[in-house]
Design a protein around this motif. Structure first.
Motif, mmCIF file in Angstrom:
data_model
loop_
_atom_site.group_PDB
_atom_site.id
_atom_site.type_symbol
_atom_site.label_atom_id
_atom_site.label_comp_id
_atom_site.label_asym_id
_atom_site.label_seq_id
_atom_site.Cartn_x
_atom_site.Cartn_y
_atom_site.Cartn_z
ATOM 1 N N LEU A 87 0.812 -1.214 0.000
ATOM 2 C CA LEU A 87 0.000 0.000 0.000
ATOM 3 C C LEU A 87 0.851 1.272 0.000
ATOM 4 O O LEU A 87 0.311 2.366 -0.087
ATOM 5 N N HIS A 88 2.155 1.108 0.144
ATOM 6 C CA HIS A 88 3.116 2.224 0.132
ATOM 7 C C HIS A 88 2.789 3.270 1.186
ATOM 8 O O HIS A 88 2.852 4.468 0.942
ATOM 9 N N LEU A 89 2.439 2.809 2.372
ATOM 10 C CA LEU A 89 2.182 3.705 3.489
ATOM 11 C C LEU A 89 3.431 3.804 4.345
ATOM 12 O O LEU A 89 4.280 2.917 4.331
ATOM 13 N N VAL A 90 3.562 4.898 5.092
ATOM 14 C CA VAL A 90 4.725 5.082 5.954
ATOM 15 C C VAL A 90 4.250 5.432 7.360
ATOM 16 O O VAL A 90 3.166 5.958 7.566
ATOM 17 N N HIS A 91 5.098 5.140 8.310
ATOM 18 C CA HIS A 91 4.846 5.473 9.706
ATOM 19 C C HIS A 91 5.154 6.954 9.893
ATOM 20 O O HIS A 91 6.058 7.490 9.248
ATOM 21 N N PRO A 92 4.439 7.654 10.761
ATOM 22 C CA PRO A 92 4.686 9.096 10.925
ATOM 23 C C PRO A 92 6.116 9.429 11.332
ATOM 24 O O PRO A 92 6.609 10.518 11.020
ATOM 25 N N GLU A 93 6.800 8.522 12.001
ATOM 26 C CA GLU A 93 8.169 8.801 12.431
ATOM 27 C C GLU A 93 9.211 8.414 11.388
ATOM 28 O O GLU A 93 10.394 8.649 11.581
ATOM 29 N N ASP A 94 8.795 7.827 10.269
ATOM 30 C CA ASP A 94 9.739 7.397 9.234
ATOM 31 C C ASP A 94 10.211 8.589 8.413
ATOM 32 O O ASP A 94 9.497 9.581 8.224
ATOM 33 N N LEU A 95 11.418 8.485 7.910
ATOM 34 C CA LEU A 95 11.986 9.475 7.008
ATOM 35 C C LEU A 95 11.853 8.911 5.597
ATOM 36 O O LEU A 95 12.323 7.816 5.310
ATOM 37 N N VAL A 96 11.193 9.638 4.724
ATOM 38 C CA VAL A 96 10.928 9.178 3.371
ATOM 39 C C VAL A 96 11.895 9.859 2.426
ATOM 40 O O VAL A 96 12.019 11.079 2.403
ATOM 41 N N LEU A 97 12.607 9.060 1.644
ATOM 42 C CA LEU A 97 13.528 9.585 0.645
ATOM 43 C C LEU A 97 12.915 9.394 -0.728
ATOM 44 O O LEU A 97 12.554 8.289 -1.106
ATOM 45 N N LEU A 98 12.789 10.475 -1.472
ATOM 46 C CA LEU A 98 12.246 10.420 -2.822
ATOM 47 C C LEU A 98 13.382 10.670 -3.803
ATOM 48 O O LEU A 98 14.076 11.678 -3.714
ATOM 49 N N TYR A 99 13.561 9.754 -4.709
ATOM 50 C CA TYR A 99 14.611 9.871 -5.711
ATOM 51 C C TYR A 99 13.990 10.276 -7.042
ATOM 52 O O TYR A 99 12.903 9.838 -7.387
ATOM 53 N N PRO A 100 14.700 11.072 -7.819
ATOM 54 C CA PRO A 100 14.187 11.433 -9.147
ATOM 55 C C PRO A 100 14.099 10.192 -10.037
ATOM 56 O O PRO A 100 14.807 9.207 -9.821
ATOM 57 N N ASP A 101 13.228 10.263 -11.034
ATOM 58 C CA ASP A 101 13.063 9.136 -11.952
ATOM 59 C C ASP A 101 14.383 8.793 -12.620
ATOM 60 O O ASP A 101 15.105 9.664 -13.109
ATOM 61 N N GLY A 102 14.707 7.528 -12.650
ATOM 62 C CA GLY A 102 15.896 7.044 -13.332
ATOM 63 C C GLY A 102 17.166 7.132 -12.526
ATOM 64 O O GLY A 102 18.203 6.637 -12.953
ATOM 65 N N SER A 103 17.163 7.749 -11.356
ATOM 66 C CA SER A 103 18.397 7.898 -10.592
ATOM 67 C C SER A 103 18.855 6.567 -9.993
ATOM 68 O O SER A 103 20.048 6.354 -9.819
ATOM 69 N N LEU A 104 17.966 5.671 -9.702
ATOM 70 C CA LEU A 104 18.341 4.386 -9.119
ATOM 71 C C LEU A 104 18.611 3.329 -10.185
ATOM 72 O O LEU A 104 19.349 2.380 -9.940
ATOM 73 N N SER A 105 18.025 3.476 -11.369
ATOM 74 C CA SER A 105 18.196 2.467 -12.402
ATOM 75 C C SER A 105 19.470 2.692 -13.211
ATOM 76 O O SER A 105 19.905 1.819 -13.937
ATOM 77 N N GLY A 106 20.060 3.851 -13.122
ATOM 78 C CA GLY A 106 21.291 4.120 -13.859
ATOM 79 C C GLY A 106 21.034 4.783 -15.197
ATOM 80 O O GLY A 106 21.952 5.276 -15.838
ATOM 81 N N LYS A 107 19.817 4.803 -15.636
ATOM 82 C CA LYS A 107 19.480 5.449 -16.897
ATOM 83 C C LYS A 107 19.042 6.870 -16.582
ATOM 84 O O LYS A 107 18.075 7.090 -15.866
ATOM 85 N N LYS A 108 19.756 7.823 -17.116
ATOM 86 C CA LYS A 108 19.392 9.216 -16.860
ATOM 87 C C LYS A 108 18.638 9.744 -18.057
ATOM 88 O O LYS A 108 18.993 9.490 -19.201
ATOM 89 N N LYS A 109 17.611 10.493 -17.769
ATOM 90 C CA LYS A 109 16.830 11.097 -18.838
ATOM 91 C C LYS A 109 17.512 12.391 -19.273
ATOM 92 O O LYS A 109 18.065 13.125 -18.457
ATOM 93 N N SER A 110 17.439 12.634 -20.524
ATOM 94 C CA SER A 110 17.988 13.889 -21.015
ATOM 95 C C SER A 110 17.010 15.007 -20.715
ATOM 96 O O SER A 110 15.862 14.780 -20.354
ATOM 97 N N ALA A 111 17.461 16.242 -20.866
ATOM 98 C CA ALA A 111 16.615 17.394 -20.582
ATOM 99 C C ALA A 111 15.412 17.420 -21.515
ATOM 100 O O ALA A 111 14.322 17.799 -21.127
ATOM 101 N N VAL A 112 15.624 16.985 -22.777
ATOM 102 C CA VAL A 112 14.522 16.979 -23.736
ATOM 103 C C VAL A 112 13.478 15.947 -23.320
ATOM 104 O O VAL A 112 12.279 16.217 -23.369
ATOM 105 N N ASP A 113 13.923 14.744 -22.866
ATOM 106 C CA ASP A 113 12.991 13.703 -22.439
ATOM 107 C C ASP A 113 12.186 14.140 -21.219
ATOM 108 O O ASP A 113 11.001 13.878 -21.122
ATOM 109 N N SER A 114 12.843 14.821 -20.289
ATOM 110 C CA SER A 114 12.129 15.221 -19.089
ATOM 111 C C SER A 114 11.115 16.307 -19.403
ATOM 112 O O SER A 114 10.064 16.372 -18.794
ATOM 113 N N ARG A 115 11.465 17.214 -20.406
ATOM 114 C CA ARG A 115 10.497 18.247 -20.788
ATOM 115 C C ARG A 115 9.305 17.617 -21.487
ATOM 116 O O ARG A 115 8.184 18.028 -21.293
ATOM 117 N N ARG A 116 9.566 16.605 -22.301
ATOM 118 C CA ARG A 116 8.466 15.939 -23.000
ATOM 119 C C ARG A 116 7.537 15.230 -22.019
ATOM 120 O O ARG A 116 6.335 15.211 -22.198
#
Length: 127
Positions: A87-116
């Motif tokens: 359900l992707h729920l978190v406990h109120p005391e948890d610290l949530v880290l949000l990573y940009p798309d593609g930062s964990l997979s190793g594939k980086k999007k170009s500026a044109v792809d992100s604008r699209r």
């Protein structure tokens, strides 16, 4: 002439036995039921049977509770695991880290792809 009197009827042993048996059974039943202890014994047996069923149910419940306590000692909370992972729920005391798309997979999007991907899509209007 006079006829001699008829000989007396001989007792029928089978009939006498069943009459005696029925009378004895009736008297014995009245004695047993009037005593009341037989009914108390029957009630006590029923109570013992009910208590045995209750003990079996409580033992099963105790076994389930012990399993839950053991899981809690190992920090395995099934409901919490489902809430976090599915359900992707978190406990109120948890610290949530949000990573940009593609930062964990190793594939980086170009500026044109992100604008699209963020630009609103418009469809051509029919004439």
């Amino acid at each position: 002439m006079r006829q001699p009197p008829a000989p007396p009827k001989t007792p029928r042993p089978v009939a006498a036995f069943f009459v005696s048996l029925a009378g004895s059974a009736l008297v014995l039943t009245m004695l047993v039921l009037s005593d009341g202890r037989v009914l108390e014994l029957k009630k006590a047996r029923e109570d013992a049977r009910q208590l045995d069923l209750e003990i079996a149910r409580l033992r099963e419940q105790n076994r389930e509770l012990r399993a839950a306590v053991d899981a809690a000692r190992r920090h395995e909370f099934p409901a919490e695991k489902v809430a976090r992972e599915e359900l992707h729920l978190v406990h109120p005391e948890d610290l949530v880290l949000l990573y940009p798309d593609g930062s964990l997979s190793g594939k980086k999007k170009s500026a044109v792809d992100s604008r699209r991907s963020t630009a609103p899509k418009t469809e051509p209007k029919p004439p």
